[in-house]
Design a protein around this motif. Structure first.
Motif, PDB file in Angstrom:
ATOM      1  N   LEU A  35       0.838  -1.208   0.000  1.00 24.91           N
ATOM      2  CA  LEU A  35       0.000   0.000   0.000  1.00 24.91           C
ATOM      3  C   LEU A  35       0.871   1.256   0.000  1.00 24.91           C
ATOM      4  O   LEU A  35       0.614   2.198  -0.758  1.00 24.91           O
ATOM      5  CB  LEU A  35      -0.919  -0.017   1.236  1.00 24.91           C
ATOM      6  N   GLU A  44      -2.882   3.945  -5.537  1.00 28.76           N
ATOM      7  CA  GLU A  44      -3.880   3.782  -4.477  1.00 28.76           C
ATOM      8  C   GLU A  44      -3.895   5.080  -3.666  1.00 28.76           C
ATOM      9  O   GLU A  44      -2.952   5.869  -3.736  1.00 28.76           O
ATOM     10  CB  GLU A  44      -3.546   2.569  -3.592  1.00 28.76           C
ATOM     11  N   THR A  61      -8.553   3.945  -0.744  1.00 28.92           N
ATOM     12  CA  THR A  61      -8.910   3.279  -2.002  1.00 28.92           C
ATOM     13  C   THR A  61      -7.716   2.390  -2.306  1.00 28.92           C
ATOM     14  O   THR A  61      -6.634   2.884  -2.656  1.00 28.92           O
ATOM     15  CB  THR A  61      -9.103   4.313  -3.141  1.00 28.92           C
ATOM     16  N   PHE A  62      -7.893   1.061  -2.099  1.00 26.54           N
ATOM     17  CA  PHE A  62      -6.709   0.181  -2.168  1.00 26.54           C
ATOM     18  C   PHE A  62      -7.025  -1.226  -2.709  1.00 26.54           C
ATOM     19  O   PHE A  62      -6.737  -2.228  -2.064  1.00 26.54           O
ATOM     20  CB  PHE A  62      -6.014   0.102  -0.809  1.00 26.54           C
ATOM     21  N   TYR A  64      -5.648  -2.960  -5.092  1.00 25.62           N
ATOM     22  CA  TYR A  64      -4.514  -3.828  -5.475  1.00 25.62           C
ATOM     23  C   TYR A  64      -3.772  -4.383  -4.265  1.00 25.62           C
ATOM     24  O   TYR A  64      -3.209  -5.467  -4.316  1.00 25.62           O
ATOM     25  CB  TYR A  64      -3.525  -3.072  -6.360  1.00 25.62           C
ATOM     26  N   SER A  65      -3.738  -3.620  -3.175  1.00 27.55           N
ATOM     27  CA  SER A  65      -3.027  -4.125  -1.998  1.00 27.55           C
ATOM     28  C   SER A  65      -3.960  -4.830  -1.021  1.00 27.55           C
ATOM     29  O   SER A  65      -3.557  -5.779  -0.358  1.00 27.55           O
ATOM     30  CB  SER A  65      -2.296  -2.983  -1.282  1.00 27.55           C
ATOM     31  N   ASP A 125     -11.979  -1.830  -7.744  1.00 28.41           N
ATOM     32  CA  ASP A 125     -12.492  -0.773  -6.880  1.00 28.41           C
ATOM     33  C   ASP A 125     -14.005  -0.555  -7.023  1.00 28.41           C
ATOM     34  O   ASP A 125     -14.655  -0.046  -6.122  1.00 28.41           O
ATOM     35  CB  ASP A 125     -11.749   0.543  -7.149  1.00 28.41           C
TER      36      ASP A 125
END
Ligand SMILES: [Zn+2]
Length: 221
Positions: A35, A44, A61-62, A64-65, A125
Protein backbone atom coordinates in the motif's frame (compact mmCIF):
# COMPACT_ATOMS: atom_id res chain seq x y z
CA UNK A 1 -4.20 -2.56 12.86
CA UNK A 2 -0.47 -2.99 12.94
CA UNK A 3 0.76 -4.97 15.96
CA UNK A 4 -2.14 -7.42 15.54
CA UNK A 5 -0.80 -8.53 12.15
CA UNK A 6 2.45 -9.64 13.78
CA UNK A 7 0.44 -11.90 16.12
CA UNK A 8 -0.54 -13.95 13.05
CA UNK A 9 3.15 -14.47 12.28
CA UNK A 10 3.80 -15.57 15.88
CA UNK A 11 0.94 -18.10 15.73
CA UNK A 12 1.84 -19.51 12.30
CA UNK A 13 5.52 -19.97 13.23
CA UNK A 14 4.39 -23.21 14.92
CA UNK A 15 3.56 -24.74 11.52
CA UNK A 16 7.18 -24.48 10.32
CA UNK A 17 9.60 -23.33 12.98
CA UNK A 18 12.54 -23.23 10.55
CA UNK A 19 11.07 -20.12 8.91
CA UNK A 20 12.63 -17.11 10.59
CA UNK A 21 10.14 -14.80 12.34
CA UNK A 22 11.57 -11.90 10.32
CA UNK A 23 10.10 -13.44 7.14
CA UNK A 24 6.80 -14.23 8.84
CA UNK A 25 6.49 -10.64 10.09
CA UNK A 26 7.24 -9.32 6.61
CA UNK A 27 4.57 -11.62 5.14
CA UNK A 28 2.10 -10.38 7.79
CA UNK A 29 2.82 -6.72 6.95
CA UNK A 30 3.08 -7.21 3.18
CA UNK A 31 -0.31 -5.62 2.33
CA UNK A 32 0.62 -2.36 4.09
CA UNK A 33 4.14 -2.39 2.61
CA UNK A 34 2.60 -2.67 -0.86
CA UNK A 35 0.00 0.00 0.00
CA UNK A 36 2.82 2.41 0.89
CA UNK A 37 4.51 1.83 -2.47
CA UNK A 38 1.26 2.10 -4.46
CA UNK A 39 0.26 5.33 -2.65
CA UNK A 40 3.61 6.90 -3.53
CA UNK A 41 3.13 5.76 -7.14
CA UNK A 42 -0.37 7.32 -7.18
CA UNK A 43 -2.08 3.96 -7.85
CA UNK A 44 -3.88 3.78 -4.48
CA UNK A 45 -5.14 6.58 -2.25
CA UNK A 46 -5.25 7.55 1.42
CA UNK A 47 -8.29 9.66 2.41
CA UNK A 48 -8.45 11.81 5.52
CA UNK A 49 -12.01 11.94 6.91
CA UNK A 50 -13.16 15.42 7.97
CA UNK A 51 -13.90 14.03 11.45
CA UNK A 52 -10.49 12.36 11.88
CA UNK A 53 -10.05 13.95 15.32
CA UNK A 54 -13.07 11.91 16.48
CA UNK A 55 -12.62 8.70 14.47
CA UNK A 56 -8.79 8.43 14.62
CA UNK A 57 -8.61 6.38 11.43
CA UNK A 58 -7.86 6.99 7.77
CA UNK A 59 -9.85 5.56 4.88
CA UNK A 60 -8.49 4.12 1.65
CA UNK A 61 -8.91 3.28 -2.00
CA UNK A 62 -6.71 0.18 -2.17
CA UNK A 63 -8.00 -2.58 -4.49
CA UNK A 64 -4.51 -3.83 -5.47
CA UNK A 65 -3.03 -4.12 -2.00
CA UNK A 66 -6.10 -4.89 0.15
CA UNK A 67 -8.80 -6.34 -2.16
CA UNK A 68 -9.93 -9.95 -1.63
CA UNK A 69 -8.96 -11.07 -5.14
CA UNK A 70 -5.62 -9.25 -4.84
CA UNK A 71 -4.99 -10.84 -1.43
CA UNK A 72 -5.55 -14.31 -2.89
CA UNK A 73 -3.13 -13.53 -5.74
CA UNK A 74 -0.46 -12.13 -3.34
CA UNK A 75 -0.84 -15.19 -1.11
CA UNK A 76 -0.49 -17.56 -4.08
CA UNK A 77 2.57 -15.64 -5.24
CA UNK A 78 4.04 -15.86 -1.73
CA UNK A 79 3.52 -19.64 -1.84
CA UNK A 80 5.33 -19.83 -5.20
CA UNK A 81 8.27 -17.67 -4.12
CA UNK A 82 8.72 -19.60 -0.85
CA UNK A 83 8.58 -22.89 -2.74
CA UNK A 84 11.14 -21.62 -5.26
CA UNK A 85 13.70 -20.33 -2.76
CA UNK A 86 13.94 -23.59 -0.78
CA UNK A 87 15.32 -26.01 -3.41
CA UNK A 88 17.13 -28.16 -0.83
CA UNK A 89 14.00 -28.90 1.16
CA UNK A 90 11.84 -31.90 0.23
CA UNK A 91 8.68 -31.38 -1.82
CA UNK A 92 6.57 -31.80 1.32
CA UNK A 93 8.66 -29.36 3.37
CA UNK A 94 8.61 -26.74 0.60
CA UNK A 95 4.84 -27.03 0.30
CA UNK A 96 4.43 -26.72 4.07
CA UNK A 97 6.65 -23.61 4.18
CA UNK A 98 4.77 -22.16 1.18
CA UNK A 99 1.45 -22.65 2.96
CA UNK A 100 2.74 -21.01 6.14
CA UNK A 101 3.92 -17.88 4.29
CA UNK A 102 0.79 -17.76 2.09
CA UNK A 103 -1.51 -18.04 5.13
CA UNK A 104 0.45 -15.33 6.93
CA UNK A 105 0.06 -13.00 3.93
CA UNK A 106 -3.67 -13.76 3.71
CA UNK A 107 -4.15 -13.25 7.47
CA UNK A 108 -3.61 -9.51 6.83
CA UNK A 109 -6.82 -9.35 4.78
CA UNK A 110 -8.82 -11.23 7.43
CA UNK A 111 -7.60 -9.06 10.33
CA UNK A 112 -8.08 -5.81 8.39
CA UNK A 113 -11.60 -6.97 7.45
CA UNK A 114 -12.54 -6.81 11.15
CA UNK A 115 -11.38 -3.22 11.72
CA UNK A 116 -11.77 -1.32 8.42
CA UNK A 117 -15.05 0.26 7.33
CA UNK A 118 -16.61 -1.43 4.22
CA UNK A 119 -13.83 -0.24 1.90
CA UNK A 120 -12.05 -3.53 1.11
CA UNK A 121 -13.17 -4.52 -2.42
CA UNK A 122 -13.88 -8.14 -3.34
CA UNK A 123 -12.40 -7.57 -6.82
CA UNK A 124 -11.66 -4.15 -8.36
CA UNK A 125 -12.49 -0.77 -6.88
CA UNK A 126 -16.03 -0.77 -8.37
CA UNK A 127 -16.89 -4.20 -6.89
CA UNK A 128 -18.75 -4.69 -3.56
CA UNK A 129 -16.69 -3.69 -0.54
CA UNK A 130 -16.53 -5.29 2.88
CA UNK A 131 -15.32 -4.37 6.36
CA UNK A 132 -16.80 -4.86 9.84
CA UNK A 133 -15.93 -1.30 11.02
CA UNK A 134 -14.55 -2.27 14.41
CA UNK A 135 -12.55 0.97 14.34
CA UNK A 136 -15.85 2.77 14.99
CA UNK A 137 -15.55 1.34 18.50
CA UNK A 138 -11.89 2.17 18.96
CA UNK A 139 -11.48 1.07 22.62
CA UNK A 140 -12.89 -2.35 21.71
CA UNK A 141 -10.74 -2.57 18.55
CA UNK A 142 -7.62 -1.71 20.52
CA UNK A 143 -8.49 -4.10 23.35
CA UNK A 144 -8.97 -6.93 20.82
CA UNK A 145 -5.74 -6.08 18.98
CA UNK A 146 -3.82 -6.09 22.27
CA UNK A 147 -5.44 -9.39 23.28
CA UNK A 148 -4.46 -10.82 19.90
CA UNK A 149 -0.82 -9.84 20.43
CA UNK A 150 -0.78 -11.36 23.94
CA UNK A 151 -2.41 -14.55 22.65
CA UNK A 152 0.03 -14.72 19.72
CA UNK A 153 3.07 -14.28 21.92
CA UNK A 154 1.93 -16.78 24.58
CA UNK A 155 1.03 -19.28 21.83
CA UNK A 156 4.51 -18.77 20.33
CA UNK A 157 6.17 -19.30 23.74
CA UNK A 158 4.20 -22.47 24.48
CA UNK A 159 4.23 -24.15 21.05
CA UNK A 160 7.53 -23.02 19.48
CA UNK A 161 9.40 -23.02 22.82
CA UNK A 162 12.16 -20.61 21.72
CA UNK A 163 15.45 -21.57 23.34
CA UNK A 164 17.55 -18.40 23.14
CA UNK A 165 16.98 -15.33 25.30
CA UNK A 166 16.83 -13.14 22.19
CA UNK A 167 14.01 -15.21 20.72
CA UNK A 168 12.11 -14.98 24.03
CA UNK A 169 12.86 -11.58 25.56
CA UNK A 170 13.91 -9.78 22.37
CA UNK A 171 10.66 -10.73 20.63
CA UNK A 172 8.70 -9.92 23.83
CA UNK A 173 10.27 -6.43 24.01
CA UNK A 174 9.64 -5.86 20.29
CA UNK A 175 5.97 -6.83 20.64
CA UNK A 176 5.49 -4.62 23.72
CA UNK A 177 7.10 -1.66 21.94
CA UNK A 178 5.10 -2.08 18.71
CA UNK A 179 1.82 -2.65 20.55
CA UNK A 180 2.38 0.45 22.71
CA UNK A 181 3.19 2.53 19.63
CA UNK A 182 0.18 1.15 17.73
CA UNK A 183 -2.24 1.80 20.61
CA UNK A 184 -1.01 5.27 21.60
CA UNK A 185 -0.51 6.26 17.96
CA UNK A 186 -4.17 5.57 17.17
CA UNK A 187 -5.86 6.56 20.44
CA UNK A 188 -4.16 9.94 20.73
CA UNK A 189 -3.87 10.85 17.05
CA UNK A 190 -5.89 14.05 16.72
CA UNK A 191 -4.22 15.34 13.59
CA UNK A 192 -3.90 13.07 10.57
CA UNK A 193 -0.44 12.13 9.30
CA UNK A 194 0.60 13.51 5.90
CA UNK A 195 -0.36 10.90 3.29
CA UNK A 196 3.15 10.51 1.89
CA UNK A 197 4.63 10.33 5.40
CA UNK A 198 2.23 7.52 6.32
CA UNK A 199 3.06 5.71 3.07
CA UNK A 200 6.80 6.03 3.72
CA UNK A 201 6.38 4.65 7.24
CA UNK A 202 4.52 1.58 5.88
CA UNK A 203 7.45 0.95 3.55
CA UNK A 204 10.28 1.44 6.04
CA UNK A 205 8.83 0.17 9.33
CA UNK A 206 8.65 -3.46 8.10
CA UNK A 207 12.38 -3.39 7.31
CA UNK A 208 13.21 -2.26 10.84
CA UNK A 209 10.77 -4.61 12.60
CA UNK A 210 11.49 -7.62 10.40
CA UNK A 211 15.25 -6.98 10.56
CA UNK A 212 15.15 -6.98 14.37
CA UNK A 213 12.90 -10.06 14.49
CA UNK A 214 15.21 -11.83 12.02
CA UNK A 215 18.19 -11.10 14.25
CA UNK A 216 16.38 -12.21 17.44
CA UNK A 217 15.26 -15.46 15.80
CA UNK A 218 18.38 -16.27 13.78
CA UNK A 219 19.67 -19.01 16.12
CA UNK A 220 16.27 -20.68 16.36
CA UNK A 221 15.14 -20.84 12.75
ZN1 LIG B 1 -3.61 -3.27 6.01
Amino acid sequence: MFAGHLAAGLVLKKMERRINLGWLFFAALFHDFLLGILVLLGLEQIHIPANFAQTHYLTFTFPYSHGLAASIIWSALAFGITYAVLPRWTYKERSQAGWVIALTVFSHFVLDWFVHIPEMPLLGDDSPKIGLSLWNNLPLAIALETALVIFGFVFYLITVKPKTNLARYGIAALMILITTLTVTGQLFADTPPPANGAAMSWIFQPFLICGLAYWFDRKEA
